[in-house]
Design an enzyme around this catalytic site. Sequence first.
Site, PDB file in Angstrom:
ATOM      1  N   HIS A   7      18.312 -37.124  27.998  1.00  0.00           N
ATOM      2  CA  HIS A   7      16.947 -36.811  27.574  1.00  0.00           C
ATOM      3  C   HIS A   7      16.628 -37.437  26.214  1.00  0.00           C
ATOM      4  CE1 HIS A   7      13.348 -34.505  26.584  1.00  0.00           C
ATOM      5  NE2 HIS A   7      13.937 -34.140  25.457  1.00  0.00           N
ATOM      6  N   HIS A  36      13.362 -39.864  23.997  1.00  0.00           N
ATOM      7  CA  HIS A  36      12.906 -39.857  22.599  1.00  0.00           C
ATOM      8  C   HIS A  36      13.156 -41.151  21.836  1.00  0.00           C
ATOM      9  CE1 HIS A  36      11.644 -35.684  22.397  1.00  0.00           C
ATOM     10  NE2 HIS A  36      12.763 -35.307  23.000  1.00  0.00           N
ATOM     11  N   GLU A  45       6.803 -34.067  23.646  1.00  0.00           N
ATOM     12  CA  GLU A  45       7.530 -33.791  24.895  1.00  0.00           C
ATOM     13  C   GLU A  45       6.690 -34.082  26.141  1.00  0.00           C
ATOM     14  OE1 GLU A  45      10.636 -33.319  25.306  1.00  0.00           O
ATOM     15  OE2 GLU A  45      11.342 -32.646  23.338  1.00  0.00           O
ATOM     16  N   SER A  54      11.832 -39.027  30.663  1.00  0.00           N
ATOM     17  CA  SER A  54      13.254 -38.909  30.984  1.00  0.00           C
ATOM     18  C   SER A  54      13.493 -38.146  32.287  1.00  0.00           C
ATOM     19  CB  SER A  54      14.003 -38.216  29.834  1.00  0.00           C
ATOM     20  OG  SER A  54      13.562 -36.882  29.693  1.00  0.00           O
TER      21      SER A  54
HETATM   22  N1  HBI Z   1      16.519 -29.122  19.019  1.00  0.00           N
HETATM   23  N2  HBI Z   1      18.220 -30.564  19.532  1.00  0.00           N
HETATM   24  C1  HBI Z   1      16.937 -30.220  19.627  1.00  0.00           C
HETATM   25  N3  HBI Z   1      16.089 -31.008  20.335  1.00  0.00           N
HETATM   26  C2  HBI Z   1      14.777 -30.674  20.464  1.00  0.00           C
HETATM   27  O1  HBI Z   1      14.023 -31.420  21.118  1.00  0.00           O
HETATM   28  C3  HBI Z   1      14.297 -29.525  19.837  1.00  0.00           C
HETATM   29  C4  HBI Z   1      15.206 -28.757  19.105  1.00  0.00           C
HETATM   30  N4  HBI Z   1      14.796 -27.620  18.500  1.00  0.00           N
HETATM   31  C5  HBI Z   1      13.430 -27.188  18.549  1.00  0.00           C
HETATM   32  C6  HBI Z   1      12.556 -28.036  19.369  1.00  0.00           C
HETATM   33  N5  HBI Z   1      12.989 -29.127  19.914  1.00  0.00           N
HETATM   34  C7  HBI Z   1      11.149 -27.623  19.647  1.00  0.00           C
HETATM   35  O2  HBI Z   1      11.115 -26.308  20.139  1.00  0.00           O
HETATM   36  C8  HBI Z   1      10.194 -27.670  18.484  1.00  0.00           C
HETATM   37  O3  HBI Z   1      10.494 -26.669  17.553  1.00  0.00           O
HETATM   38  C9  HBI Z   1      10.036 -28.950  17.832  1.00  0.00           C
HETATM   39 FE    FE Z   2      12.981 -33.402  23.784  1.00  0.00          FE
END
Ligand code: HBI
Ligand code: FE
Length: 313
Positions: free
Chosen positions: A177, A182, A222, A241
């Site tokens: 993913h 990303h 996302e 993804s």
């Molecule tokens: N942690 N590793 C990781 N990857 C993410 O995409 C991610 C996260 N923590 C929080 C989050 N995304 C979202 O819930 C937002 O808070 C940005």
């Molecule tokens: Fe993500």
Amino acid sequence: SAVAAGPARPPTPKAAVKVPRSIDEVDNGKVLGFSSELSEDHPGFQDSAYKQRRMHICDLARAHRIGEPIPRIEYTADEVVVWGTVLQQLRDLLPQHACKEFLRCWQLFDFRADEVPQLEDLSQVLQAHTGFRIRPVAGLLHPRDFLNGLAFKTFHSTQYMRHVSRPDYTPEPDVVHEVIGHVPMLADPDFANLVQLIGIASLGADEKQIWHLTKLYWYSVEFGVVREGDDIKAFGAGILSSFGELRHMAAGGARLEPLDVFQPQPKMSYKDGYQQQYAVLDSFAAGAEQLKAYCATLHHTIPLDVRIAVGLQ
Ligand code: HBI
Ligand code: FE
């Protein structure tokens, strides 16, 4: 309602909000998702070898320090097969349904089906194009820390692989993913700027604002789509993804709504299958303008040295 329940909801508010002055002060240790134990809804729940492997890679992430190279993982044959399976499937759909920025950046990476990319190499490419860097993390990071990292152009990325039984599905972020969804987009300057602005807005934000930003992130980074003439193209990582989600988008399976950063965002869910709604941008620059306007309503809590460090005027 404006504040819906969801797995990534931040815990109870604390009195004072600490604003990190550099990426070293952003804590990458508070992981909200699965830890040493997986729950029943994780495809690797019954697979102790998988759990051990996942924990090993998580331990490496926890031990990583800013400034050190990201440890290289020697991915197993199973892991490479999972990566290759997803990559091959997506290769049939991305040229038609991914936005032009994604397709341009995709070429920078030259992914191969027989090799899982290494975060350190990807981080180097990103740094050269947009200044973004990757920091390994042991799972779903606390939203505040995750968003704060973006202000310092740091993308926290998992490095473990989803379970071999379900190449098409993971209940948590995994390396497939992150790398397919990303990383390519973060090599685009306008997109990188948009993402950093979400991060900047999170510095010193209260819990309610963090939750709003989490939803803005969800509905753009996302699950965002962008207009290209009469077409709708994917830029959100959750679409790019996922073979199923891409087909869902291509088939017009979700409502399209313009992104309005000042409005309460719809309830989000990690588990309800495909999205019912995508936010549409006219361009990343247009999205960034909106976010700047939103930031301007929040900035007073950011100390001057931090404002300078992240390049805020
Ligand atoms: N942690 N590793 C990781 N990857 C993410 O995409 C991610 C996260 N923590 C929080 C989050 N995304 C979202 O819930 C937002 O808070 C940005
Ligand atoms: Fe993500």
